[in-house]
Design an enzyme around this catalytic site. Structure first.
Site, PDB file in Angstrom:
ATOM      1  N   ARG A 155     -23.874   5.102 -21.599  1.00 54.39           N
ATOM      2  CA  ARG A 155     -24.013   5.606 -20.229  1.00 54.39           C
ATOM      3  C   ARG A 155     -25.275   6.457 -20.187  1.00 54.39           C
ATOM      4  O   ARG A 155     -25.574   7.181 -21.140  1.00 54.39           O
ATOM      5  CB  ARG A 155     -22.810   6.454 -19.824  1.00 54.39           C
ATOM      6  N   HIS A 158     -28.822  -2.060 -16.687  1.00 52.61           N
ATOM      7  CA  HIS A 158     -27.377  -2.096 -16.964  1.00 52.61           C
ATOM      8  C   HIS A 158     -26.869  -3.542 -17.050  1.00 52.61           C
ATOM      9  O   HIS A 158     -25.983  -3.942 -16.305  1.00 52.61           O
ATOM     10  CB  HIS A 158     -26.618  -1.311 -15.891  1.00 52.61           C
ATOM     11  N   GLU A 217     -29.242   6.037 -12.435  1.00 51.67           N
ATOM     12  CA  GLU A 217     -29.328   4.602 -12.126  1.00 51.67           C
ATOM     13  C   GLU A 217     -28.640   4.247 -10.814  1.00 51.67           C
ATOM     14  O   GLU A 217     -28.920   3.198 -10.226  1.00 51.67           O
ATOM     15  CB  GLU A 217     -28.738   3.772 -13.271  1.00 51.67           C
TER      16      GLU A 217
END
Ligand code: NAI
Length: 329
Positions: A234, A295, A263
């Site tokens: 993360r 991601h 993000e």
């Protein structure tokens, strides 16, 4: 069951529709991210289905509950974006997909590292311009390097095994050591020792108050000179603003990042026609020793199939009043 599915892209819809042939839920797809201003869309839907960057904060949960939502079905493993206390207080069940394809993320982690350290992405840019000059593309053998894996759950344990296969000296840190890794000779150390000794550092813990900014200005000082950091966990495991000077002065040789702490404003969207108003991100992507992707470590056919099937199965179990405890959060 009637499900409001937020943050959907065409690929989500395709795989959810395929999986739904088994379940026959009523799926309403929304491209919008769930947040305060979109929460009302879910009025009348007993089930709300969300992804990693949806805002499932207390205020959103309150609105969902007022409008009849009884369950939040996460299409992901991490649940750092959900206020669990608020969900409990509003009697909303939260289920996730605890394990889909750890292989997808682990394989991508190794691939990202190799691309960065062997400069494969930069070589391809050159070749497309008919530039076959190798200046500046020198890499390093991975064999014999010390690879530190922080968090050795489903994903981190596969990463540890993969790097072992390259002949690396893998060292690990986890709140709960993995006996399978210990059996194959991977030693566990305290977090500081792993930070101090790793040539390559891979982050695979969930994002929690304890792991937030695990890489920060202070811990960066303790890292081995020339470490390469790979983060497919993360974004907020790293204080990105603190990473930038370390990339500039060479303390950190490179960073391969599939996740980024802010993000939510960028990833999963086409921003190419827009001005990205994030100076930290903009600075980050100017570095030749940084590789960023949006991601996508999880993004394989197998993972999407598994995510969609488990998510819809979680909803079916909720309807039938028997949710598998292992998917509850
Ligand atoms: P997991 O739950 O199997 O493993 C996490 C490990 O971290 C556990 O062994 C746990 O004991 C350890 N841990 C937790 N807190 C810790 C702490 N404070 N210090 C040390 N160790 C700690 O989770 P899994 O499936 O391996 O996923 C890891 C993370 O990867 C997820 O939480 C998610 O945030 C991220 N992820 C990223 C994806 C991507 O596409 N980039 C896709 C899937 C997951």
């Amino acid at each position: 069951m009637k499900i409001a599915v937020f943050s959907t892209q065409p690929y989500d819809r395709k795989f959810l529709r395929q999986a739904n042939t088994t379940f026959n839920h009523e799926l309403d797809f929304f491209e919008a991210r769930l947040e305060i201003k979109t929460a009302v869309i879910a009025a009348g839907f007993p089930i709300v289905c969300v992804f990693v960057n949806d805002d499932v904060s207390a205020q959103v949960i309150k609105t969902l509950a007022q409008n009849g939502t009884k369950m939040i079905a996460l299409r992901c493993a991490g649940f750092n974006n959900v206020d669990l206390d608020a969900a409990k207080a509003n009697n909303i069940t939260v289920a996730r997909v605890p394990r889909y394809s750890p292989y997808a993320v682990a394989e991508y982690t190794v691939g990202m590292f190799l691309s960065l350290d062997r400069k494969i992405h930069r070589a391809w840019d050159r070749v497309r311009e008919d530039n076959f000059n190798l200046n500046g593309l020198v890499g390093r053998d991975l064999h014999g390097k010390t690879v530190g894996v922080i968090g050795t759950g489903h994903i981190g344990s596969l990463v540890a095994k993969a790097f072992s296969g390259f002949g690396c000296n893998v060292i690990a840190h986890d709140a709960v050591p993995n006996s399978e890794l210990q059996k194959i000779g991977i030693p566990y150390h305290g977090r500081d020792e792993v930070l101090r000794n790793s040539d390559v550092l891979c982050l695979h813990t969930p994002l929690t108050p304890e792991t937030k900014h695990l890489i920060n200005a202070q811990t960066i000082k303790t890292l081995k000179d020339g470490v390469v950091i790979v983060n497919t966990g993360r974004g907020a495991l790293i204080d990105t603003a603190a990473l930038i000077p370390a990339l500039e002065n060479g303390k950190v040789r490179g960073a391969a990042l599939d996740v980024y702490e802010n993000e939510v404003n960028l990833f999963f969207k086409d921003m190419s026609e827009k001005i990205v108003r994030d100076p930290v991100f903009q600075r980050l992507i100017t570095f030749p020793n940084v590789l960023v992707t949006g991601h996508q470590a999880y993004f394989t056919e197998e993972a999407l199939h598994s995510i969609c099937h488990t998510t819809l199965n979680n909803v079916a179990q909720f309807r039938d009043g028997k949710v598998d405890p292992s998917v509850l959060v």
